[in-house]
Design an enzyme around this catalytic site. Structure first.
Site, mmCIF file in Angstrom:
data_model
loop_
_atom_site.group_PDB
_atom_site.id
_atom_site.type_symbol
_atom_site.label_atom_id
_atom_site.label_comp_id
_atom_site.label_asym_id
_atom_site.label_seq_id
_atom_site.Cartn_x
_atom_site.Cartn_y
_atom_site.Cartn_z
ATOM 1 N N ASP A 323 -15.697 -7.582 -22.469
ATOM 2 C CA ASP A 323 -15.337 -6.328 -23.382
ATOM 3 C C ASP A 323 -16.696 -4.984 -23.345
ATOM 4 O O ASP A 323 -17.346 -5.191 -22.903
ATOM 5 C CB ASP A 323 -15.443 -6.342 -24.869
ATOM 6 C CG ASP A 323 -13.518 -7.209 -25.874
ATOM 7 O OD1 ASP A 323 -13.051 -6.891 -24.744
ATOM 8 O OD2 ASP A 323 -13.860 -7.185 -26.630
ATOM 9 N N MET A 397 -6.858 11.964 -35.219
ATOM 10 C CA MET A 397 -8.699 13.017 -35.596
ATOM 11 C C MET A 397 -9.228 12.739 -36.969
ATOM 12 O O MET A 397 -9.129 11.345 -37.472
ATOM 13 C CB MET A 397 -7.443 14.039 -35.720
ATOM 14 C CG MET A 397 -7.096 14.532 -34.625
ATOM 15 S SD MET A 397 -5.567 15.578 -34.743
ATOM 16 C CE MET A 397 -4.292 14.827 -36.152
ATOM 17 N N LYS A 410 -10.779 17.774 -35.390
ATOM 18 C CA LYS A 410 -11.357 17.118 -34.212
ATOM 19 C C LYS A 410 -10.563 15.471 -33.509
ATOM 20 O O LYS A 410 -10.102 14.770 -34.602
ATOM 21 C CB LYS A 410 -13.671 16.585 -33.968
ATOM 22 C CG LYS A 410 -14.112 15.903 -33.061
ATOM 23 C CD LYS A 410 -15.159 15.872 -33.885
ATOM 24 C CE LYS A 410 -14.522 13.918 -34.262
ATOM 25 N NZ LYS A 410 -15.783 13.753 -35.236
ATOM 26 N N ASP A 538 -7.368 -11.454 -30.268
ATOM 27 C CA ASP A 538 -7.807 -12.099 -29.864
ATOM 28 C C ASP A 538 -7.659 -13.632 -29.987
ATOM 29 O O ASP A 538 -7.951 -14.485 -28.694
ATOM 30 C CB ASP A 538 -9.740 -11.349 -29.783
ATOM 31 C CG ASP A 538 -10.005 -9.873 -29.731
ATOM 32 O OD1 ASP A 538 -8.952 -9.795 -28.481
ATOM 33 O OD2 ASP A 538 -10.670 -9.673 -30.492
#
Length: 696
Positions: A323, A397, A410, A538
């Protein structure tokens, strides 16, 4: 007369007494490990599991019987004293083999004892229907029971937090003194382990295990080595050694009629000595210890190997999936630069970036706020009346709705562009794409900032590579291991990070399904694959991988799917795991080479000694120029016994590992341990022979 008050000596002497008691306990433990544990392993049910040493054990019984009656199997010129000396040497040989295994097992027993103490006499508050509760023993809990654990109570059983949030002390497992927060609804912080302690608030836990099958139970049995299963390579080597031993037993047995035909007097004790000297006793004695030490080595790195097969597979890994965040990079991206579009001042962008990040609780949001403050921002009034929008994976955002009506946002460039176009119908600055692309090409992440639908510029978030990651990647490549970075970033950013880290390949915008497909594709090509993970999503990939390293802080499905668990929850441990696996394989191969080379050298000690009288021409093979047949046999046996304890430290510590190709390591070990194993007996047996001559 004034009487002086006596000093309180007892409290001052208590630490001294405690230290003496600990030293005494350590001495007793060492004596038990050296004397008692090896003696227990003389049980034939234990010895038969090691075919090579079982032959030596049987030989000891045969020579012991000959000590009592030298003529037991027919005429013999061997004395009871000679047979007794052979018996003692064979007994010591088996003792040293048992000692090697006992020392390997003994390393984990102290930790296992401390872990077991936490599981005794625990009670639990079980929740019943209608809001009722009952206090029961932990042993009576079953899967899917609901229990409540309050502050300063030990968690009685493995489970998942379904209600509440609290700090939990997991130091008894991980060794880390800092408590960790456990809360419901978290993918990586909802799993709890029996024996750990709640130190704040309370938790409602859904039991996911039954007594005897908890994580701690598995950890104890694995640490003790009580249920250690032999790895495939170890099984294969054991079979090979057993076949070689059987061949030597048959060959030596056939020597008796040959000797009779040649009118040579050969004692049964000498034949037993010949068998023991020729079979691969050195590696037979140390093989189990090498495997146990490999698992123990992972424990000293604070990793729990659920099987020796996983450690061995790590040494044969061809592809390493890493990762990006937390493994290759430090983890939290940092705001490092503000890049305004044309017509916007840097101060405007600083102010907007600060306002947009006020309610962003992510590490990136906090980094942006701190960076803007450090650059110097304008005072902003009435911020306490602002309404915040925290970052979410759906909108990608964050932002603030200010009291004066301005809307500051943002977020990811594509998300923010879509937002301002859909909500305001705004035009996109002509240079926005160029600036964002330039940031991505540097391996950083661009975030766009807008006020009232007007995009002001880009925040540059930079990933910081972990120290030494490029050197580690180069070492892995030298070993023939392919490294692949897995990331959710866009391909441009991913390619730059992979290049900076010196990795071989990358998979961008990866999903859990992508990981599973990649692992299966690599395995279909004949490669062994290792990867890390911590979330429930996972679990399929961890189960599919040949080496799955799960984080202890991860979910229970992830830990159950993996075959190795990192108690420190550090994804970079995968790199250390490969080194541990390589070291175990190299140690086993090196000592096997040394043992076989030893046997070849011992031929020249014992075979000429047995037949020199009947066949004087064999004296030419007496390269060591040993004094007498008896001294030759005893010298070879003594050397055979002493080489085992001499190699125990190497078996437990492991052969020094260098990040080189398998072919280079093979030729190096062949030279060091093959040639060295051939020369050592010539020197050692000759020196022992010189010492024995005065007594024969």
């Amino acid at each position: 007369m004034k009487v002086e008050k006596a000093l309180p000596l007892a409290p001052l002497s208590t630490p001294v007494k405690a230290r003496k008691d600990r030293r005494q306990e350590n001495r007793q433990e060492r004596l038990r490990l050296i004397l008692v544990e090896p003696l227990k392993k003389f049980d034939p049910r234990v010895q038969i599991k090691n075919p090579v040493m079982f032959v030596v054990w049987i030989g000891t019984l045969v020579t012991a019987a000959l000590t009592l009656d030298p003529q037991l199997f027919g005429p013999s010129n061997a004395t009871s004293l000679y047979n007794g000396v052979v018996t003692f040497i064979l007994f010591i040989t088996v003792w040293f083999a048992n000692l090697a295994e006992a020392m390997a097992e003994g390393r984990g027993k102290a930790k296992a004892a401390s872990l077991r103490q936490t599981t005794t006499q625990l009670n639990a508050t079980r929740l019943l229907a209608g809001g009722r509760t009952e206090v029961v023993s932990a042993a009576s809990l079953r899967k899917d029971d609901l229990i409540r654990v309050s502050r300063n109570e030990l968690i009685p059983m493995d489970g998942e937090v379904v209600e509440g949030a609290a700090y939990v002390d997991e130091s008894m497992i991980t060794g880390e003194s800092a408590p960790v927060i456990k809360e419901s609804g978290s993918d990586v912080n909802s799993s709890v382990t029996g024996g750990t302690k709640v130190i704040s608030d309370s938790l409602v836990i859904l039991v996911t295990a039954t007594p005897g099958n908890t994580f701690l139970d598995r950890m104890i049995s694995l640490v003790e080595g009580a249920k250690r299963q032999k790895t495939p390579n170890e099984i294969a080597l054991t079979v090979l050694l057993s076949v070689l031993t059987l061949i030597f037993v048959i060959v030596v047995t056939a020597i008796a009629p040959v000797a009779s035909y040649l009118h040579a007097q050969i004692n049964v004790a000498d034949l037993v000595a010949l068998i023991v000297a020729l079979i691969p006793t050195t590696i037979g004695a140390l093989l189990s210890a090498i495997g146990i030490a490999g698992i123990d080595r992972t424990l000293r790195f604070n990793m729990l190997a659920m099987s020796g097969k996983a450690v061995e597979a790590a040494g044969d890994v061809n592809t390493l999936l890493l990762d990006k965040t937390g493994t290759i990079t430090i983890g939290n991206r940092q705001a490092t630069e503000l890049l305004p579009v044309k017509g916007v001042t840097r101060q405007e962008l600083q102010q907007a970036a600060y306002l947009a990040s006020l309610f962003d609780s992510t590490p990136e949001g906090k980094s942006t706020t701190a960076f803007a403050k450090a650059q110097g921002i304008f005072e902003e009034s009435r911020l306490e009346e602002a309404v915040g929008m925290d970052f979410s994976a759906q909108t990608r955002m964050s932002g603030s709705d200010l009291a004066d009506g301005r809307v500051v946002r943002k977020g990811a460039v594509d998300s923010l562009v879509s937002y301002v176009q859909d909500s305001y119908g705004s035009e996109i600055p002509a240079d926005l794409e160029r600036i964002a692309l330039g940031v991505s090409q540097q391996g950083a992440t661009p975030l766009a900032v807008a006020i009232d639908g007007r995009i002001l510029g880009i925040i540059k978030l930079s990933d910081v590579l972990k120290p030494g990651i490029r050197e580690r990647a180069a070492q892995l490549r030298a070993m023939g291991i392919r490294t692949v970075m897995i990331t959710g970033d866009n391909p441009t950013t991913a390619s730059v990070i992979a290049a900076q880290a010196g990795l071989d390949d990358f998979v961008a915008q990866a999903t859990p399904e992508d990981k599973l497909k990649l692992i299966r594709r690599e395995q279909a090509a004949g490669h062994l694959v290792a990867m890390t993970g911590d979330g429930t999503n996972d679990a399929p990939a961890l189960a599919q991988a040949d080496v799955g390293l799960a984080m202890y802080t991860g979910t229970m499905p992830a830990k159950e799917a993996a075959n190795i668990i990192d108690l420190d929850s550090d994804p970079t441990k995968l790199l250390d795991l490969v080194t541990i696996g390589k070291r175990m394989l190299i140690t086993r191969g090196a000592l096997t080479t040394f043992s076989i080379a030893n046997d070849v050298a011992k031929y020249f000690a014992i075979l000429p000694a047995l037949f020199m009288v009947a066949l004087p021409g064999l004296a030419a093979l007496n390269l060591m120029h040993l004094a007498t047949p008896q001294s030759a046999i005893l010298s070879a046996l003594i050397f055979n016994a002493l080489v085992i304890p001499a190699l125990i430290p190497l078996a437990l510590r492991g052969v020094n590992f260098m990040p080189k190709s398998a072919e280079t390591m093979f030729y190096r070990n062949l030279l060091v341990y093959g040639v060295g194993g051939l020369i050592a007996p010539f020197v050692g047996i000759k020196l022992i022979d010189l010492c024995l001559v005065p007594f024969l």
